[in-house]
Design a protein around this motif. Sequence first.
Motif, PDB file in Angstrom:
ATOM      1  N   SER A 101       0.704  -1.220   0.229  1.00  0.00           N
ATOM      2  CA  SER A 101      -0.141  -0.014  -0.074  1.00  0.00           C
ATOM      3  C   SER A 101       0.841   1.293   0.033  1.00  0.00           C
ATOM      4  N   ALA A 102       1.927   1.196   0.903  1.00  0.00           N
ATOM      5  CA  ALA A 102       2.805   2.332   0.966  1.00  0.00           C
ATOM      6  C   ALA A 102       3.458   2.662  -0.587  1.00  0.00           C
ATOM      7  N   CYS A 103       3.653   1.605  -1.243  1.00  0.00           N
ATOM      8  CA  CYS A 103       4.262   1.728  -2.666  1.00  0.00           C
ATOM      9  C   CYS A 103       3.451   2.374  -3.389  1.00  0.00           C
ATOM     10  N   ILE A 104       2.112   1.891  -3.538  1.00  0.00           N
ATOM     11  CA  ILE A 104       1.150   2.622  -4.265  1.00  0.00           C
ATOM     12  C   ILE A 104       0.911   4.063  -3.754  1.00  0.00           C
ATOM     13  N   GLU A 105       0.723   4.300  -2.672  1.00  0.00           N
ATOM     14  CA  GLU A 105       0.727   5.555  -2.202  1.00  0.00           C
ATOM     15  C   GLU A 105       1.403   6.515  -2.832  1.00  0.00           C
ATOM     16  N   VAL A 106       2.931   6.361  -2.829  1.00  0.00           N
ATOM     17  CA  VAL A 106       3.925   7.153  -3.134  1.00  0.00           C
ATOM     18  C   VAL A 106       4.041   7.256  -4.522  1.00  0.00           C
ATOM     19  N   ASN A 107       3.985   6.079  -5.356  1.00  0.00           N
ATOM     20  CA  ASN A 107       4.057   6.171  -6.804  1.00  0.00           C
ATOM     21  C   ASN A 107       2.919   6.704  -7.342  1.00  0.00           C
ATOM     22  N   LEU A 108       1.681   6.416  -6.963  1.00  0.00           N
ATOM     23  CA  LEU A 108       0.393   6.797  -7.766  1.00  0.00           C
ATOM     24  C   LEU A 108      -0.295   7.792  -7.190  1.00  0.00           C
ATOM     25  N   MET A 109      -0.530   7.768  -5.998  1.00  0.00           N
ATOM     26  CA  MET A 109      -1.374   8.872  -5.123  1.00  0.00           C
ATOM     27  C   MET A 109      -0.345  10.102  -4.912  1.00  0.00           C
ATOM     28  N   GLY A 110       0.787   9.884  -4.897  1.00  0.00           N
ATOM     29  CA  GLY A 110       1.980  11.146  -4.874  1.00  0.00           C
ATOM     30  C   GLY A 110       1.995  11.984  -6.168  1.00  0.00           C
ATOM     31  N   ALA A 111       1.937  11.112  -7.210  1.00  0.00           N
ATOM     32  CA  ALA A 111       1.760  11.586  -8.538  1.00  0.00           C
ATOM     33  C   ALA A 111       0.197  12.511  -8.665  1.00  0.00           C
ATOM     34  N   MET A 112      -0.792  11.834  -8.233  1.00  0.00           N
ATOM     35  CA  MET A 112      -2.023  12.715  -8.248  1.00  0.00           C
ATOM     36  C   MET A 112      -1.966  13.820  -7.481  1.00  0.00           C
ATOM     37  N   ILE A 113      -1.353  13.738  -6.282  1.00  0.00           N
ATOM     38  CA  ILE A 113      -1.460  15.070  -5.546  1.00  0.00           C
ATOM     39  C   ILE A 113      -0.713  16.303  -6.468  1.00  0.00           C
ATOM     40  N   THR A 114       0.676  15.845  -6.760  1.00  0.00           N
ATOM     41  CA  THR A 114       1.267  16.687  -7.361  1.00  0.00           C
ATOM     42  C   THR A 114       0.653  17.454  -8.713  1.00  0.00           C
ATOM     43  N   CYS A 115       0.053  16.517  -9.754  1.00  0.00           N
ATOM     44  CA  CYS A 115      -0.806  16.730 -10.647  1.00  0.00           C
ATOM     45  C   CYS A 115      -2.051  17.681 -10.543  1.00  0.00           C
ATOM     46  N   ALA A 116      -2.693  17.479  -9.373  1.00  0.00           N
ATOM     47  CA  ALA A 116      -3.833  18.197  -8.980  1.00  0.00           C
ATOM     48  C   ALA A 116      -3.354  19.623  -8.905  1.00  0.00           C
ATOM     49  N   TRP A 117      -2.222  20.087  -8.104  1.00  0.00           N
ATOM     50  CA  TRP A 117      -1.786  21.290  -8.254  1.00  0.00           C
ATOM     51  C   TRP A 117      -1.481  21.806  -9.331  1.00  0.00           C
ATOM     52  N   ALA A 118      -0.553  21.065  -9.979  1.00  0.00           N
ATOM     53  CA  ALA A 118      -0.200  21.564 -11.434  1.00  0.00           C
ATOM     54  C   ALA A 118      -1.231  21.821 -12.455  1.00  0.00           C
ATOM     55  N   ALA A 119      -2.241  21.095 -12.375  1.00  0.00           N
ATOM     56  CA  ALA A 119      -3.394  21.148 -13.408  1.00  0.00           C
ATOM     57  C   ALA A 119      -4.138  22.608 -13.108  1.00  0.00           C
ATOM     58  N   LYS A 120      -4.298  22.680 -11.740  1.00  0.00           N
ATOM     59  CA  LYS A 120      -4.961  23.987 -11.450  1.00  0.00           C
ATOM     60  C   LYS A 120      -4.283  25.328 -12.054  1.00  0.00           C
ATOM     61  N   ARG A 121      -2.552  25.183 -11.458  1.00  0.00           N
ATOM     62  CA  ARG A 121      -1.970  26.558 -11.963  1.00  0.00           C
ATOM     63  C   ARG A 121      -1.968  26.523 -13.331  1.00  0.00           C
ATOM     64  N   MET A 122      -1.714  25.421 -14.006  1.00  0.00           N
ATOM     65  CA  MET A 122      -1.629  25.559 -15.358  1.00  0.00           C
ATOM     66  C   MET A 122      -2.640  25.806 -16.315  1.00  0.00           C
ATOM     67  N   ARG A 123      -3.966  25.533 -15.834  1.00  0.00           N
ATOM     68  CA  ARG A 123      -5.115  25.753 -16.529  1.00  0.00           C
ATOM     69  C   ARG A 123      -5.226  27.237 -16.363  1.00  0.00           C
ATOM     70  N   ALA A 124      -4.944  27.757 -15.346  1.00  0.00           N
ATOM     71  CA  ALA A 124      -5.001  29.054 -15.019  1.00  0.00           C
ATOM     72  C   ALA A 124      -4.015  30.059 -15.910  1.00  0.00           C
ATOM     73  N   GLN A 125      -2.779  29.286 -16.217  1.00  0.00           N
ATOM     74  CA  GLN A 125      -1.999  30.314 -17.140  1.00  0.00           C
ATOM     75  C   GLN A 125      -2.303  29.793 -18.502  1.00  0.00           C
ATOM     76  N   GLY A 126      -3.056  28.758 -18.921  1.00  0.00           N
ATOM     77  CA  GLY A 126      -3.301  28.421 -20.087  1.00  0.00           C
ATOM     78  C   GLY A 126      -1.954  27.954 -21.052  1.00  0.00           C
ATOM     79  N   ALA A 127      -1.124  27.119 -20.156  1.00  0.00           N
ATOM     80  CA  ALA A 127       0.255  26.598 -20.663  1.00  0.00           C
ATOM     81  C   ALA A 127       0.722  25.895 -19.519  1.00  0.00           C
ATOM     82  N   GLY A 128       1.820  24.822 -20.093  1.00  0.00           N
ATOM     83  CA  GLY A 128       2.631  24.257 -19.317  1.00  0.00           C
ATOM     84  C   GLY A 128       2.669  22.512 -19.864  1.00  0.00           C
ATOM     85  N   LEU A 129       3.677  22.085 -19.007  1.00  0.00           N
ATOM     86  CA  LEU A 129       3.872  20.901 -19.330  1.00  0.00           C
ATOM     87  C   LEU A 129       4.153  19.905 -17.981  1.00  0.00           C
ATOM     88  N   ILE A 130       3.300  18.830 -17.990  1.00  0.00           N
ATOM     89  CA  ILE A 130       3.325  17.746 -16.998  1.00  0.00           C
ATOM     90  C   ILE A 130       4.113  16.578 -17.145  1.00  0.00           C
TER      91      ILE A 130
END
Length: 254
Positions: A101-130
């Motif tokens: 479970s810890a492996c899945i949390e870091v690898n997958l949920m960790g990516a989701m947490i980061t992508c959620a923030w990146a998506a919000k910021r980049m959508r507002a900017q209208g540009a970006g790369l993940i």
Amino acid sequence: MSRRIFITGGGSGIGSGLAKRFLSLGDKVAVTDVDQAALEVLKISHPEVLTFQADASSEVEMRAVFAQLEELWDSVDVVCANAGTGGPAGRIEELDLGAASACIEVNLMGAMITCAWAAKRMRAQGAGLIVLTSSTAGQHGYPFRAPYAAAKWGIVGLTKTLAMELGEAGVRVNAICPGAVEGDRMDRVVANEARAKGMSEQDVRAQYVTGVSLKTWVTVEDLADTVEWLASPKASKISGQIIAIDGHTETLNP
């Protein structure tokens, strides 16, 4: 004009290699890692890098990092959701499910947490790369490594979905799938697999090469070359792609 690059798991291995590459290009780079000692080593050799100790799978810790970044940067150009862990090795019925479970949390949920923030910021900017770090384990079955493979297959699904969600906002999303990458991390992976399979480490290493068309491991520099290209104008129409940098993996269980 320098870009702003944010990388999780940037204290060592692939993440550190990506950080160093972008720094060499004159970009502003911020990294997180759970390993404070690794961050200190990176900071010594590259004092210009911003470092934050945080567990990528902890929403509380990552939100604190995001808040600090937003105070320092008014935009972010590239986000590399790279943090990961190899997890336990063994047949699924033998695995410690807490470690799985810890492996899945870091690898997958960790990516989701980061992508959620990146998506919000980049959508507002209208540009970006993940750029997300999956693995050839996210393209093939991987005996004795079920939690890791499941998480990395999840990264592929996340990448495809976010490319669809964010495309209209001008945000690109891609995943890299490293093969066996030379370095300390794979040394530990090989040791774990050797114990789980009852094989020598030398034989496990030979298996990795046997299953690759080019009969070679890859380097962090190989990965950095690809991510540098993805972040360049030459890749402006590349999104939703799952890019293997692996010498062409034929099988993970030759």
